[in-house]
Design a protein around this motif. Structure first.
Motif: not given
Length: 431
Positions: A279-291, A313-319, A352-354, A359-362
């Motif tokens: 739960i804690e790690e999922t919450g942390r990753v959700i925060g990073l994904t939202a950003r 950069g390794q942190d740039t968006p990818i297809s 990816l699923n996060l 993204f689909n909730l925009i």
């Protein structure tokens, strides 16, 4: 052999993506059918139909372009007000005509028997459940995958035992380069620490975890510290003056701060975690994904620059093309064991699923969030009308937002093309 493993990793990842898409669409279809909505198509992919079969009133199948999926819910658009035949002959503008053409296409196959099964006639809360069903499934998939990874495979946990003593003090930005004569020697090297030493105390305070030790070192600045450690069963204490070095902040990796530095790398052990950690790690990753979702338009500038020669950069968006390449590298880099390779792919699919969930909730059409926003606005309008004793304003006409949907859809297509091009000419590399 490496090429075979790389290809296998890509195939497994793509199958996982296809399964995620199918389950997302199932998240829409299942409640829609439960609420009586007519569902005529369930497809993974877009474009030409590769394979399909019909069961009842619904056609199931695969399309040639595996970049998404869709479920055809009959009656997504309400008929134009005052138009029992669902279309008028007058034309008052381009946007009006776009909406009218969409309505005509929507009702081409609608029969009299279908009138009570049209999506727009459902109560607002049923619409929300149907449209939120897909993204919710993506969230559930992510949580399940994180649970498998953290509780089944385990997590590398740093201990208070020294695995490596750094020879020189260099910033995080320079990490990985060789030491030079101009680099200062680390305090740990000067103090004589060795691999295998177990640090037991820091300035008289007992040390029980690496996080506690790291926090104490960072807070010590360039002051003297008394460090207790255990070597070959013998307890010893050494006086060390930690140095100050620019390091990434613990609460924000993108922020750099000057902190105390010792120069030891902890030994890591793999430990299975419990539900609380998931739960804690999922919450942390959700925060990073939202950003990442919020910053996506800005980061696309970096992708465009990378597509024309700038460093990627390794942190740039990818297809999906870039993600598939990453999947292949994850199972070949450092020649991981089967378990480690499997865990890496699981974590990639979970991330990816996060992203798909958020993204689909925009709240913009054609994304699921746009339909959810329309249903919620319908509830607010009708509720407010009841409170004021006004007539029911009726259904929200999402057809009026089709120009926005076309604009957003076109933008997404352009972004997808740019990402795929960049992933081909200048891909993200893990090594």
């Amino acid at each position: 052999m490496t090429a075979v493993i790389f290809t296998l990793g890509v195939v497994v990842f793509l199958l996982g993506v296809a399964a995620s898409i199918a389950l997302h669409e199932l998240g829409h279809m299942w409640p829609a059918k439960k609420f009586g909505v007519k569902v005529t198509q369930f497809f993974v992919g877009f474009g030409r139909t590769v394979w399909s079969f019909r069961r009842g009133e619904t056609e199931y199948g695969l399309k040639a372009v595996p970049l998404g999926g869709y479920v055809k819910l009959v009656g997504m658009l309400p008929p134009e007000k005052g138009d029992p035949d669902h279309a008028r002959t007058s034309n008052t503008g381009l946007f009006t005509q776009l909406a009218r053409d969409a309505r005509e296409l929507e009702y081409e196959t609608v029969t009299v028997e279908d009138q009570d099964r049209l999506f727009y006639r459902r109560p607002w809360w049923q619409k929300v459940i149907v449209m939120a069903g897909g993204p919710t499934v993506n969230l559930l998939i992510a949580v399940v995958l994180f649970s498998i990874s953290f509780m089944g495979f385990g997590v590398a946990v740093p201990t208070t035992t020294v695995a490596q003593v750094s020879d020189c003090a260099i910033t995080d930005a320079e990490a990985g380069r060789a030491c030079t004569d101009q680099d200062p020697v680390t305090p740990a090297k000067l103090a004589g620490f060795e691999p295998g030493d177990e640090i037991t105390s820091f300035n008289g305070e007992p040390i029980t975890s690496w996080d506690q030790l790291s926090t104490s070192i960072r807070a010590n600045g360039d002051q003297e510290a008394q460090i207790g450690f255990l070597r070959d069963g013998t307890e010893s204490t050494v006086s060390v003056r930690t140095s100050v070095l620019a390091r990434a902040a613990l609460d924000d990796p993108g922020k750099v701060e000057d902190v105390g530095f010792l120069g030891v790398v902890p030994l890591q052990t793999v430990e299975r975690q419990g539900p609380g950690f998931v739960i804690e790690e999922t919450g942390r990753v959700i925060g990073l994904t939202a950003r990442a979702v919020v910053n996506l338009p800005v980061r696309m500038v970096d992708v465009v620059q990378a597509a024309f020669g700038a460093e990627r950069g390794q942190d740039t968006p990818i297809s999906i093309v870039g993600a598939s390449r990453v999947a292949g590298e994850l199972v070949t880099t450092d020649q991981p064991t089967l378990a480690v390779a499997a865990q890496r792919l699981i974590m990639l699919l979970a991330g990816l699923n996060l992203f798909l969930w958020l993204f689909n909730l925009i709240p913009l059409l054609p994304l699921d969030g746009g339909h959810i926003a329309g249903a919620l606005w319908e509830a607010i309008r009708r509720g407010w009308a009841r409170l004021r004793g006004r007539p029911d304003p009726g259904y929200v006409d999402v057809a009026k937002m089709l120009p926005v949907a076309y604009a957003v859809g076109s933008l997404l297509i352009i972004m997808g093309v740019v990402l795929i091009f960049a992933d081909i000419v200048n891909p993200v590399r893990l090594s």
